[in-house]
Structure formats: C-alpha cells, structure tokens
Design a protein around this motif. Structure first.
Motif, PDB file in Angstrom:
ATOM      1  N   GLU A  42       2.299   1.827  -3.378  1.00 51.35           N
ATOM      2  CA  GLU A  42       1.453   2.358  -4.416  1.00 51.35           C
ATOM      3  C   GLU A  42       1.607   3.765  -4.332  1.00 51.35           C
ATOM      4  O   GLU A  42       1.366   4.725  -5.021  1.00 51.35           O
ATOM      5  CB  GLU A  42       0.469   1.625  -4.298  1.00 51.35           C
ATOM      6  CG  GLU A  42      -0.608   2.043  -5.500  1.00 51.35           C
ATOM      7  CD  GLU A  42      -1.871   1.385  -5.345  1.00 51.35           C
ATOM      8  OE1 GLU A  42      -2.736   1.492  -6.250  1.00 51.35           O
ATOM      9  OE2 GLU A  42      -2.192   0.606  -4.690  1.00 51.35           O
ATOM     10  N   ARG A  43       1.228   3.966  -2.874  1.00 50.34           N
ATOM     11  CA  ARG A  43       1.255   5.640  -2.506  1.00 50.34           C
ATOM     12  C   ARG A  43       2.304   6.453  -3.090  1.00 50.34           C
ATOM     13  O   ARG A  43       2.291   7.570  -3.474  1.00 50.34           O
ATOM     14  CB  ARG A  43       0.875   5.620  -0.863  1.00 50.34           C
ATOM     15  CG  ARG A  43       0.631   7.220  -0.540  1.00 50.34           C
ATOM     16  CD  ARG A  43      -0.626   7.519  -0.882  1.00 50.34           C
ATOM     17  NE  ARG A  43      -0.495   9.005  -1.524  1.00 50.34           N
ATOM     18  CZ  ARG A  43      -1.424   9.782  -2.005  1.00 50.34           C
ATOM     19  NH1 ARG A  43      -2.618   9.107  -2.412  1.00 50.34           N
ATOM     20  NH2 ARG A  43      -1.070  10.858  -2.552  1.00 50.34           N
ATOM     21  N   ASP A  49       0.842  -1.053  -0.089  1.00 53.47           N
ATOM     22  CA  ASP A  49       0.007   0.149   0.012  1.00 53.47           C
ATOM     23  C   ASP A  49       0.842   1.181   0.088  1.00 53.47           C
ATOM     24  O   ASP A  49       0.617   2.112  -0.727  1.00 53.47           O
ATOM     25  CB  ASP A  49      -0.898  -0.051   1.218  1.00 53.47           C
ATOM     26  CG  ASP A  49      -1.832   1.220   0.994  1.00 53.47           C
ATOM     27  OD1 ASP A  49      -2.632   1.349   0.425  1.00 53.47           O
ATOM     28  OD2 ASP A  49      -1.564   1.881   2.269  1.00 53.47           O
ATOM     29  N   ARG A  50       1.851   1.170   0.874  1.00 57.35           N
ATOM     30  CA  ARG A  50       2.817   2.475   0.824  1.00 57.35           C
ATOM     31  C   ARG A  50       3.618   2.676  -0.437  1.00 57.35           C
ATOM     32  O   ARG A  50       3.867   3.757  -0.733  1.00 57.35           O
ATOM     33  CB  ARG A  50       3.679   2.242   2.124  1.00 57.35           C
ATOM     34  CG  ARG A  50       3.023   2.263   3.455  1.00 57.35           C
ATOM     35  CD  ARG A  50       2.494   3.656   4.136  1.00 57.35           C
ATOM     36  NE  ARG A  50       1.517   3.705   4.951  1.00 57.35           N
ATOM     37  CZ  ARG A  50       2.000   3.912   6.109  1.00 57.35           C
ATOM     38  NH1 ARG A  50       3.182   3.928   6.369  1.00 57.35           N
ATOM     39  NH2 ARG A  50       1.147   3.905   7.233  1.00 57.35           N
TER      40      ARG A  50
END
Length: 97
Positions: A38-39, A35-36
């Motif tokens: 992708e962010r 997730d991080r």
C-alpha cells in the motif's frame, strides 16, 4: 532482511498443514507485506503526479503482488482528488539468469 534476522516463530501464523514441516520460521508477516505494498502504491501515485502509469507484470511469479499493488492504486484513484490513467500489460520471461 539481514543475515542475523531471527524471524518470527511459525506458531504465530496460520500455516497450511502441507507446509508445516517445510517451514522453520516466518521472516516477513503477510500484514507487513500488505502495508508495504500500500505504501508503494501511495509513493507511485505521488511520484507520477498526473502522468499516465504503465504497469508491467512479469509472469508468473509476480502476478499476486502486481494485482495487490494495482488494487491499492485503483483505490487511491477512486478515493483521491485526482485520477491517473493506468495501462496494464504482462510479459513472460524465459529465464531469470
């Protein structure tokens, strides 16, 4: 990660047998890392605007993260309203000291 961070129980994760005895707990779950990553790719694309991106990977330890980050950037390039040129290169560092 703060020093007082308790982490997650290792029984909540699929851990290869040969690592089971070496691990006490998991501090950062794989999904959170994805997730991080992708962010970070989204932030890079936003910050760079239409400028050419030069991506430099420090071998050997960074290749997996680097590949995941570039996959996210590539997906944003393909699915977004703009496409930013990306150049990839690699460096090998003799020592981190």
């Amino acid at each position: 990660i703060r020093d007082e961070e308790s982490g997650y129980n290792k029984n909540l994760f699929c851990i290869p047998k040969h690592y089971e005895e070496d691990l006490e707990k998991v501090f950062i779950p794989h999904g959170l890392i994805l997730d991080r990553t992708e962010r970070l790719a989204r932030d890079i694309m936003q910050d760079m605007g239409s400028h050419h991106i030069v991506a430099l990977c420090v071998l050997k330890g960074g290749y997996k993260f680097f590949a995941d980050l570039l996959d996210h950037i590539k997906a944003l390039n393909q699915n977004g309203d703009k496409s930013v040129p990306v150049t990839v290169d690699f460096v090998r560092i003799k020592s981190y000291c």
